[in-house]
Design an enzyme around this catalytic site. Sequence first.
Site, short mmCIF file in Angstrom:
data_model
loop_
_atom_site.label_atom_id
_atom_site.label_comp_id
_atom_site.label_asym_id
_atom_site.label_seq_id
_atom_site.Cartn_x
_atom_site.Cartn_y
_atom_site.Cartn_z
N LYS A 78 -1.50 -3.27 10.16
CA LYS A 78 -0.17 -3.43 9.59
C LYS A 78 0.65 -4.39 10.46
CE LYS A 78 3.53 -0.37 7.88
NZ LYS A 78 3.90 1.07 7.75
N SER A 153 4.51 2.59 3.21
CA SER A 153 4.76 1.18 3.50
C SER A 153 3.55 0.45 4.09
CB SER A 153 5.94 1.04 4.49
OG SER A 153 5.63 1.64 5.74
N SER A 177 3.95 6.88 4.96
CA SER A 177 3.51 5.50 4.86
C SER A 177 2.05 5.25 5.22
CB SER A 177 4.40 4.60 5.72
OG SER A 177 5.70 4.54 5.19
#
Length: 243
Positions: A78, A153, A177
């Site tokens: 990420k 996310s 997330s």
Amino acid sequence: MIVEQSLVKTADAIASYEVSSREVVDACLAQIETQQPRLNCFTSIDVEEAQQAADAADATQARGDPLGPLHGVPLAHKDLFYRAGKIATCASEIRRSMTVDNTSTAVARLEAAGSITVGGLNMAEFAIGPTGHNPHWGHCRNPWDTDYISGGSSSGSGSAVGGRCVFGALGSDTGGSIRLPAHFCGVVGLKPTQTRISRYGAMPVSFSMDCFGPLARTPRDVARLMQVAAGHDALDPTSSRQP
């Protein structure tokens, strides 16, 4: 196909000379080239750096040096996990060219165990959003059906692993997330007990809630990533001292 194997099986195949790290990295890069236009799961792809790291990994193995538990395995993370000298966008327009000067402890531990980072993964801007939509970097797509959301996310982490672009990824979870994209993209995600993985070197959202964890294809894969990444870190005094 190489890219269809699990992380653990791939690491074991490299260690037993069934396949080289360069072959594995090139297979993942070819998959990324095919899937990125569909999934938009990456914010950056470090082709030459990944290939050079793979060649170095193969040279290390040829010398008979000890191998780590992730030797030669391609991962991506990420885009809020920092790597010194690299841009960390956090999927925001205002950080599109922001270079950082420190490295996430979690990423550093995975790389020290032999993994090869092939790029940064798309996400909701500043890790705020449960769907995978992003107005700056484009929306991330579900690898099984691009008409559906990837979840967020950590949208790129779920999509890239589910899309067989990499064998595992780090995500962050402040309110679902890791768990949401893992569920939506058909992979395994673990939100560990908070503080089990150091939070040093990554963009914070909420001090009292942020938690980092791995996404991969199988529980065994996640266990191996967790075993490497977890543990106390002097750079994060809040990190757990449990073994």
